[in-house]
Design a protein around this motif. Structure first.
Motif, PDB file in Angstrom:
ATOM      1  N   LYS A 115      36.400  45.472  36.234  1.00 23.52           N
ATOM      2  CA  LYS A 115      35.828  44.444  35.354  1.00 23.52           C
ATOM      3  C   LYS A 115      36.754  43.259  35.139  1.00 23.52           C
ATOM      4  CE  LYS A 115      32.635  47.423  32.879  1.00 23.52           C
ATOM      5  NZ  LYS A 115      32.205  47.988  31.592  1.00 23.52           N
ATOM      6  N   SER A 116      38.037  43.520  34.991  1.00 22.72           N
ATOM      7  CA  SER A 116      38.992  42.435  34.717  1.00 22.72           C
ATOM      8  C   SER A 116      39.124  41.456  35.882  1.00 22.72           C
ATOM      9  CB  SER A 116      40.371  43.023  34.392  1.00 22.72           C
ATOM     10  OG  SER A 116      40.835  43.785  35.495  1.00 22.72           O
ATOM     11  N   VAL A 117      38.788  41.904  37.080  1.00 18.63           N
ATOM     12  CA  VAL A 117      38.961  41.071  38.277  1.00 18.63           C
ATOM     13  C   VAL A 117      37.982  39.909  38.295  1.00 18.63           C
ATOM     14  CG1 VAL A 117      38.810  41.082  40.809  1.00 18.63           C
ATOM     15  CG2 VAL A 117      39.907  42.974  39.608  1.00 18.63           C
ATOM     16  N   HIS A 118      36.782  40.108  37.772  1.00 16.53           N
ATOM     17  CA  HIS A 118      35.768  39.046  37.789  1.00 16.53           C
ATOM     18  C   HIS A 118      36.272  37.794  37.077  1.00 16.53           C
ATOM     19  CE1 HIS A 118      32.603  41.417  39.648  1.00 16.53           C
ATOM     20  NE2 HIS A 118      32.921  42.411  38.839  1.00 16.53           N
ATOM     21  N   ALA A 119      36.871  37.959  35.919  1.00 18.26           N
ATOM     22  CA  ALA A 119      37.381  36.816  35.152  1.00 18.26           C
ATOM     23  C   ALA A 119      38.501  36.106  35.915  1.00 18.26           C
ATOM     24  CB  ALA A 119      37.876  37.278  33.790  1.00 18.26           C
ATOM     25  N   ILE A 120      39.365  36.870  36.550  1.00 17.99           N
ATOM     26  CA  ILE A 120      40.466  36.276  37.323  1.00 17.99           C
ATOM     27  C   ILE A 120      39.911  35.490  38.502  1.00 17.99           C
ATOM     28  CG2 ILE A 120      42.454  36.815  38.787  1.00 17.99           C
ATOM     29  CD1 ILE A 120      42.868  39.323  36.971  1.00 17.99           C
ATOM     30  N   ARG A 136      42.072  47.253  49.391  1.00 20.05           N
ATOM     31  CA  ARG A 136      41.175  47.564  48.268  1.00 20.05           C
ATOM     32  C   ARG A 136      41.974  47.797  46.993  1.00 20.05           C
ATOM     33  NH1 ARG A 136      37.402  51.625  51.812  1.00 20.05           N
ATOM     34  NH2 ARG A 136      36.124  50.010  52.754  1.00 20.05           N
ATOM     35  N   GLN A 137      43.096  48.490  47.124  1.00 15.41           N
ATOM     36  CA  GLN A 137      43.957  48.708  45.957  1.00 15.41           C
ATOM     37  C   GLN A 137      44.545  47.390  45.468  1.00 15.41           C
ATOM     38  OE1 GLN A 137      46.804  51.667  47.279  1.00 15.41           O
ATOM     39  NE2 GLN A 137      45.656  53.308  46.289  1.00 15.41           N
ATOM     40  N   ARG A 138      45.013  46.589  46.403  1.00 20.53           N
ATOM     41  CA  ARG A 138      45.673  45.325  46.049  1.00 20.53           C
ATOM     42  C   ARG A 138      44.728  44.385  45.318  1.00 20.53           C
ATOM     43  NH1 ARG A 138      47.766  40.856  50.395  1.00 20.53           N
ATOM     44  NH2 ARG A 138      48.532  39.349  48.885  1.00 20.53           N
ATOM     45  N   PHE A 139      43.455  44.316  45.769  1.00 19.80           N
ATOM     46  CA  PHE A 139      42.507  43.379  45.167  1.00 19.80           C
ATOM     47  C   PHE A 139      41.519  44.066  44.224  1.00 19.80           C
ATOM     48  CE2 PHE A 139      43.913  41.189  49.061  1.00 19.80           C
ATOM     49  CZ  PHE A 139      44.486  40.082  48.458  1.00 19.80           C
ATOM     50  N   HIS A 140      41.822  45.325  43.870  1.00 23.57           N
ATOM     51  CA  HIS A 140      41.132  46.056  42.802  1.00 23.57           C
ATOM     52  C   HIS A 140      39.617  46.203  43.005  1.00 23.57           C
ATOM     53  CE1 HIS A 140      44.925  45.756  40.661  1.00 23.57           C
ATOM     54  NE2 HIS A 140      44.937  44.469  40.968  1.00 23.57           N
ATOM     55  N   TYR A 141      39.241  46.720  44.160  1.00 26.14           N
ATOM     56  CA  TYR A 141      37.826  47.042  44.357  1.00 26.14           C
ATOM     57  C   TYR A 141      37.706  48.353  45.117  1.00 26.14           C
ATOM     58  CZ  TYR A 141      38.002  45.345  49.244  1.00 26.14           C
ATOM     59  OH  TYR A 141      38.295  45.159  50.570  1.00 26.14           O
ATOM     60  N   LEU A 188      29.423  38.252  47.004  1.00 29.60           N
ATOM     61  CA  LEU A 188      29.741  38.956  45.758  1.00 29.60           C
ATOM     62  C   LEU A 188      31.058  38.489  45.140  1.00 29.60           C
ATOM     63  CD1 LEU A 188      28.795  42.532  47.008  1.00 29.60           C
ATOM     64  CD2 LEU A 188      27.406  41.015  45.587  1.00 29.60           C
ATOM     65  N   LEU A 189      31.784  37.641  45.850  1.00 30.28           N
ATOM     66  CA  LEU A 189      33.084  37.160  45.359  1.00 30.28           C
ATOM     67  C   LEU A 189      32.888  36.047  44.324  1.00 30.28           C
ATOM     68  CD1 LEU A 189      34.833  37.109  48.838  1.00 30.28           C
ATOM     69  CD2 LEU A 189      35.329  38.692  46.953  1.00 30.28           C
ATOM     70  N   ASP A 190      33.427  36.245  43.142  1.00 35.76           N
ATOM     71  CA  ASP A 190      33.220  35.302  42.040  1.00 35.76           C
ATOM     72  C   ASP A 190      33.970  33.985  42.202  1.00 35.76           C
ATOM     73  OD1 ASP A 190      31.416  36.794  40.504  1.00 35.76           O
ATOM     74  OD2 ASP A 190      33.024  37.983  39.636  1.00 35.76           O
ATOM     75  N   TYR A 191      34.917  33.902  43.129  1.00 36.91           N
ATOM     76  CA  TYR A 191      35.629  32.638  43.302  1.00 36.91           C
ATOM     77  C   TYR A 191      34.911  31.691  44.263  1.00 36.91           C
ATOM     78  CZ  TYR A 191      37.706  35.242  47.280  1.00 36.91           C
ATOM     79  OH  TYR A 191      37.916  36.000  48.396  1.00 36.91           O
ATOM     80  N   LEU A 192      33.754  32.106  44.784  1.00 34.22           N
ATOM     81  CA  LEU A 192      32.956  31.238  45.632  1.00 34.22           C
ATOM     82  C   LEU A 192      31.833  30.609  44.823  1.00 34.22           C
ATOM     83  CD1 LEU A 192      32.540  33.513  48.802  1.00 34.22           C
ATOM     84  CD2 LEU A 192      34.250  31.742  48.410  1.00 34.22           C
ATOM     85  N   ASN A 193      31.572  29.311  45.062  1.00 35.08           N
ATOM     86  CA  ASN A 193      30.439  28.671  44.399  1.00 35.08           C
ATOM     87  C   ASN A 193      29.166  28.917  45.214  1.00 35.08           C
ATOM     88  OD1 ASN A 193      30.200  26.642  46.464  1.00 35.08           O
ATOM     89  ND2 ASN A 193      31.844  25.475  45.487  1.00 35.08           N
TER      90      ASN A 193
END
Length: 201
Positions: free
Chosen positions: A49-54, A33-38, A122-127
């Motif tokens: 918030k910054s993780v969504h853009a990445i 959770r720390q590593r992937f910021h959630y 909920l993962l933004d890198y999935l279409n």
């Protein structure tokens, strides 16, 4: 009797090890959770918030995803998705069955929500297709796990006897079942076992 004591000792050690393993897994999950910021707030995932853009930088659009997919994967998709029908039917049937029969037998109801973890969408890198696939797989596995728990409780009530042959599958309730061939335990202790719904661990 010595063999049974040895078995009970090994079983206790196994359960202690399982608890230790669960603690270690929880620690590792905290590191992830720390590593992937959630974080988890009231059972819900919260990304910084910054993780969504990445994450969006790694997203492959639906049309490109379909264009680059192997044709045999695309053609097999309907066979996968049509399985939602028996899964839904099984889910509804299991729920109706336990709501009626478990109440009659005095078996504690299985909490359906404990078997469904649906959060990968909920993962933004999935279409959209990948998110749908993830929801589908999570639901399907949840139904099977839910069904297994209901079936194991049913088995404990009606036929809690271990098999003569070691089964390749095993649910946790099996440890408290009667030994194969132990007619005395079957007649003497069945009523007691039918009321023993304490945690399996």
């Amino acid at each position: 009797m010595a063999n049974q004591s040895r078995f009970d000792e090994l079983l206790k050690r196994l359960r202690d090890t399982e608890k230790e393993l669960e603690g270690e897994m929880e620690r590792l999950l905290g590191e992830q959770r720390q590593r992937f910021h959630y974080t988890m707030e009231h059972g819900k995932v919260r990304f910084e918030k910054s993780v969504h853009a990445i994450q969006r930088q790694y997203k492959v659009g639906v049309w490109r995803y379909l264009r680059e997919a192997k044709l045999r994967y695309v053609l097999s998709a309907p066979l996968i998705y049509v399985m939602i029908i028996p899964l839904l039917f099984l889910d509804i049937s299991l729920t109706v069955y336990q709501q009626i029969c478990f109440r009659i037998y005095g078996i504690p109801l299985v909490k359906r929500t404990e078997f469904f973890t649906i959060d990968r969408h909920l993962l933004d890198y999935l279409n959209a297709i990948e998110k749908l696939n993830c929801v589908y797989c999570s639901y399907g596995n949840g139904v099977i796990a839910y069904g297994r728990e209901i079936t194991s409780k049913t088995e404990q009530f009606w036929c809690p006897i271990k098999h003569a042959k070691r089964a390749s599958y095993k649910h946790a309730r099996l440890d408290k079942f009667f030994e194969y061939g132990d007619a005395n335990a079957w007649r003497q202790d069945l009523k007691t076992l039918r009321k023993d719904w304490e945690d399996k661990n």
